[in-house]
Design an enzyme around this catalytic site. Structure first.
Site, PDB file in Angstrom:
ATOM      1  N   TYR A 257     -23.060 -69.796  25.910  1.00 55.04           N
ATOM      2  CA  TYR A 257     -24.282 -70.311  25.275  1.00 55.04           C
ATOM      3  C   TYR A 257     -25.549 -69.698  25.880  1.00 55.04           C
ATOM      4  CZ  TYR A 257     -20.618 -73.738  24.510  1.00 55.04           C
ATOM      5  OH  TYR A 257     -19.420 -74.341  24.227  1.00 55.04           O
TER       6      TYR A 257
ATOM      7  N   TYR B 208     -17.558 -83.370  20.275  1.00 56.12           N
ATOM      8  CA  TYR B 208     -17.391 -81.947  20.610  1.00 56.12           C
ATOM      9  C   TYR B 208     -15.900 -81.640  20.659  1.00 56.12           C
ATOM     10  CZ  TYR B 208     -17.339 -77.436  22.772  1.00 56.12           C
ATOM     11  OH  TYR B 208     -17.084 -76.101  22.998  1.00 56.12           O
TER      12      TYR B 208
ATOM     13  N   ASP C 125      -8.563 -86.284  20.870  1.00 57.46           N
ATOM     14  CA  ASP C 125      -8.857 -85.084  21.651  1.00 57.46           C
ATOM     15  C   ASP C 125      -9.131 -85.517  23.089  1.00 57.46           C
ATOM     16  OD1 ASP C 125      -9.922 -82.922  22.915  1.00 57.46           O
ATOM     17  OD2 ASP C 125     -11.298 -82.347  21.310  1.00 57.46           O
TER      18      ASP C 125
ATOM     19  N   LYS D 205      -7.879 -78.232  29.741  1.00 58.65           N
ATOM     20  CA  LYS D 205      -8.712 -78.288  30.945  1.00 58.65           C
ATOM     21  C   LYS D 205      -7.930 -78.605  32.226  1.00 58.65           C
ATOM     22  CE  LYS D 205     -13.110 -79.261  28.647  1.00 58.65           C
ATOM     23  NZ  LYS D 205     -14.030 -78.248  29.092  1.00 58.65           N
TER      24      LYS D 205
HETATM   25  C1  LIG Z   1     -13.179 -82.715  23.994  1.00 60.75           C
HETATM   26  C2  LIG Z   1     -13.054 -81.216  23.998  1.00 60.75           C
HETATM   27  N1  LIG Z   1     -12.330 -80.622  23.039  1.00 60.75           N
HETATM   28  C3  LIG Z   1     -12.180 -79.291  22.992  1.00 60.75           C
HETATM   29  C4  LIG Z   1     -12.765 -78.474  23.943  1.00 60.75           C
HETATM   30  C5  LIG Z   1     -12.595 -76.982  23.861  1.00 60.75           C
HETATM   31  O1  LIG Z   1     -11.804 -76.520  24.924  1.00 60.75           O
HETATM   32  P1  LIG Z   1     -11.892 -75.005  25.388  1.00 60.75           P
HETATM   33  O2  LIG Z   1     -13.257 -74.786  25.953  1.00 60.75           O
HETATM   34  O3  LIG Z   1     -10.785 -74.873  26.408  1.00 60.75           O
HETATM   35  O4  LIG Z   1     -11.628 -74.160  24.188  1.00 60.75           O
HETATM   36  C6  LIG Z   1     -13.540 -79.052  24.950  1.00 60.75           C
HETATM   37  C7  LIG Z   1     -14.233 -78.217  25.933  1.00 60.75           C
HETATM   38  O5  LIG Z   1     -15.224 -78.573  26.538  1.00 60.75           O
HETATM   39  C8  LIG Z   1     -13.693 -80.459  24.987  1.00 60.75           C
HETATM   40  O6  LIG Z   1     -14.435 -81.069  25.922  1.00 60.75           O
END
Ligand SMILES: Cc1ncc(COP(=O)(O)O)c(C=O)c1O
Length: 430
Positions: free
Chosen positions: A21, A149, A247, A276
């Site tokens: 970003y 997100y 998620d 993560k």
């Molecule tokens: C809730 C959530 N979903 C998806 C993602 C995307 O993961 P990545 O950055 O490993 O592609 C993130 C990353 O910050 C996240 O916090």
């Protein structure tokens, strides 16, 4: 030509490397890291910073952990990677078994993706394929909430908050989904899920799944909400015949105080995304898990296959470090540790609430958030934090920390004190 000194390679970085970003032509400063150990990042000039970010939620055991290092070193002796099409290996199978054992009983099937965003793409495809295979070919859309997100790939972005996720800029290519207001829980125990229900009522025949981050919305606003919302959401998804995708890419592996945040609501998703902290922050790996019902549903279609297969699927090095990270977590008193961090964050961040510039202080598990009234000047504040010997990266109106679980009490105090001391010198805008 090898770089002669740090300023040479920093200059090359500035001119050639994109950072997350950021502008390529006017990049904000980047800090050169030479090594990382425990909760400390060592900069090239010898300065040491206490890490408040766990490298964006992932480094739960801290850096350079001997157990995780050794897992990778040992795996390297036999193979670093083989394709997963037509081949399999013990690191991946062991990881699948661990994930099936530690998540809710109905989640029996695992797709190993190569990043969180890809895990979300796979989850979306699973949901759409499931309904398609049942002959419900109009169920191709998702319902989600504002301030979410879910990643930066186009599918993930399409369910991010429309403003933060820049939907306007990509409107020609992003699929259009349905958005309900962000979850709000009121003091009397009620919440605003009725508006989401209205969307389900109206668009049931088009909606394949609801996707949401459980208990706390992360990068879209660091907003905590109540378990009752999730309980009601689960019931609504069943009533209106849509799947529920949770998620947990940010929240998984203990961060909110339970191993997975959905446990706080006592619900089970149809599809679960993890990433993560899955590898303790060592290598990129994610997982999309689902139930027998979804698997059998997808399999009834003529093709019967799930249409996804990345080159680095199930990478053995990543799987082995994930196996070691899960064992390390489960053999530690992580629950008590996260609770202690939570109590300390509540106690030490609460004084920020008295500052004029502060809107709200929020804490859940090992996550501490100070929301300001105005967006911060990230470049200046970042530099101030570095001067104070801490690594805290604010964005927009949010100054937040989610440190590695191994952080000591005195180190956490350094982080919280530094947040207060920097915010107290911020001038409110008139
Ligand atoms: C809730 C959530 N979903 C998806 C993602 C995307 O993961 P990545 O950055 O490993 O592609 C993130 C990353 O910050 C996240 O916090």
């Amino acid at each position: 030509m090898p770089f002669q000194n740090t300023s040479d390679w920093l200059e090359y970085d500035k001119n050639h490397l994109w950072h997350p970003y950021t502008s390529m032509t006017e990049p904000v400063p980047t800090y050169p890291v030479e090594s990382a150990h425990g909760v400390t990042l060592k900069l090239a000039d010898g300065r040491e910073l206490i890490d408040g970010m766990s490298s964006w939620w992932s480094a739960i055991h801290g850096y350079n952990h001997p157990v995780l290092n050794s897992a990778i070193e040992q795996q390297l002796q036999s193979m670093s990677h083989v394709m997963f099409g037509g081949l399999t290996h013990l690191p991946a199978v062991t990881l699948a078994e661990k994930l099936v054992n530690i998540t809710a009983e109905p989640l029996q099937h695992v797709f190993l993706a190569d990043s969180g965003s890809v895990a979300v793409e796979v989850a979306i495809k699973m949901a759409i394929q499931y309904w398609y295979a049942q002959g419900q070919t109009t169920k191709q859309k998702l319902l989600t909430v504002r301030s979410g997100y879910h990643g930066d790939t186009l599918g993930g972005m399409s369910v991010c908050d429309p403003v933060n996720g820049m939907h306007t800029m990509f409107q020609g290519v992003l699929p259009k989904h349905f958005f309900a207001p962000q979850p709000v829980c009121f003091d009397d125990g009620s919440n605003n899920i009725e508006t989401l229900e209205l969307q389900l009522q109206e668009h049931q025949s088009e909606i394949a799944a609801v996707i949401i981050e459980p208990m706390i919305q992360g990068a879209g606003g660091m907003r905590i909400y109540c378990p009752e919302y999730l309980q009601q959401l689960r019931v609504l998804c069943d009533d209106y015949d849509v799947l529920l995708i949770l998620d947990e890419i940010a929240t998984g592996f203990g961060r909110t105080g339970t191993l997975f945040a959905y446990e706080q609501a006592g619900i089970v998703p149809d599809i679960l995304c993890l990433g993560k902290a899955l590898t303790g922050g060592y290598l990129t790996l994610a997982a999309t898990m689902t139930t027998k019902k979804v698997v059998q549903g997808i399999s009834t279609d003529d093709s019967g296959v799930l249409m996804h297969g990345p080159t680095f699927m199930g990478n053995p090095l990543a799987c082995q470090v994930a196996n070691a990270s899960i064992d390390l977590l489960l053999s530690s008193p992580w629950k008590e540790t996260v609770k202690q961090i939570e109590e300390q964050l509540k106690e030490e961040l609460s004084i920020c609430q008295e500052l004029d510039v502060v809107q709200e202080v929020r804490v859940i598990g090992a996550i501490g958030i100070v929301e300001l009234k105005e967006p911060v000047d990230m470049k200046t504040m970042q530099a101030d934090f570095v001067k104070q010997g801490v690594w805290i990266r604010p964005f927009n109106k949010l100054v937040y920390i989610m440190p590695p679980y191994i952080i000591q009490k005195n180190e956490l105090t350094i982080l919280t004190t530094s947040i207060h001391s920097i915010l107290k010198n911020l001038k409110p805008k008139t």
